[in-house]
Write a protein that holds these residues in place. Structure first.
Motif, PDB file in Angstrom:
ATOM      1  N   ASP A 123      46.144  24.691  70.297  1.00 53.34           N
ATOM      2  CA  ASP A 123      46.353  25.022  69.000  1.00 53.34           C
ATOM      3  C   ASP A 123      46.556  26.295  69.016  1.00 53.34           C
ATOM      4  OD1 ASP A 123      46.478  22.266  68.586  1.00 53.34           O
ATOM      5  OD2 ASP A 123      44.423  22.514  67.462  1.00 53.34           O
ATOM      6  N   ASP A 126      49.428  27.925  70.563  1.00 51.97           N
ATOM      7  CA  ASP A 126      50.847  27.660  69.881  1.00 51.97           C
ATOM      8  C   ASP A 126      50.912  28.734  68.551  1.00 51.97           C
ATOM      9  OD1 ASP A 126      51.542  25.824  71.417  1.00 51.97           O
ATOM     10  OD2 ASP A 126      50.650  24.073  69.924  1.00 51.97           O
ATOM     11  N   SER A 130      53.860  31.480  68.192  1.00 51.70           N
ATOM     12  CA  SER A 130      54.627  31.846  67.033  1.00 51.70           C
ATOM     13  C   SER A 130      54.453  32.938  66.519  1.00 51.70           C
ATOM     14  CB  SER A 130      54.062  30.340  65.910  1.00 51.70           C
ATOM     15  OG  SER A 130      54.552  30.803  64.602  1.00 51.70           O
TER      16      SER A 130
END
Length: 194
Positions: A123, A126, A130
């Motif tokens: 998580d 990610d 981003s």
């Protein structure tokens, strides 16, 4: 203006917390890909109980490895200034991004090695990807942002995987590695005389 008083316990607590974080990074960097709380405690010279006083579980410790990178990658999302030369702005991004990767190489390696086994790391990584993508897009003129091939190429050239490969596997200095990244990005940006 009153001075904030920090007692010895607070300082010791912060030092032991940092030793725990440093220990897990060192363990994974040295090849122990799934360190236990006991491994971390021994290397950090604390008790296992201290590890769990600072982090509720190993996932929380893993998450901490990436957490402070988020603030710095968020700072890379500086808005594009249309009145300034876009290449100058882009070159600033290359320097900031490669400096970030240099500072956090061990944490990035650790995070990548744990990514498939740790939902927390997956998580957090990610989110990091981003943030880096948004930071890149913020520093480019719209004509490049909408060119999906150019954008993807720049994202790869400016990825930490490339940086780590240049520094660790090829043994390049920071200056030479940055020159390689610049050459890669220049080849993508050729033809964009905006």
């Amino acid at each position: 203006m009153a001075l904030e008083v920090v007692d010895g316990r607070t300082i010791r607590r912060e030092k032991s917390r940092q030793r725990i974080i440093d220990a897990i990074i060192e363990l994974v960097t040295d090849g122990k890909l799934e360190p236990t709380a006991e491994d971390v405690a021994v290397l950090a010279n604390v008790t296992k109980r201290t590890v769990f006083r600072h982090f509720k579980d190993m996932e929380a410790l893993y998450r901490e490895i990436v957490a402070d990178m988020h603030a710095e990658t968020d700072a890379l999302r500086v808005p594009f200034e249309p009145d300034r030369d876009w290449r100058e702005q882009f070159d600033e991004l290359v320097i900031r991004r490669t400096s970030l990767f240099e500072r956090y190489t061990h944490r990035l390696l650790l995070s990548e090695s744990l990514r498939s086994r740790s939902p927390a790391i997956a998580d957090e990584m990610d989110v990091l990807v981003s943030q880096l993508r948004e930071g890149l897009k913020a520093r480019l003129p719209e004509a490049i942002v909408v060119d999906s091939i150019a954008l993807a190429s720049l994202e790869v050239a400016l990825g930490w995987e490339v940086w780590i490969r240049l520094r660790r596997d090829q043994g390049l200095s920071v200056k030479r590695a940055r020159s390689v990244v610049q050459k890669l990005t220049d080849s993508v940006l050729t033809g964009y005389a905006l």
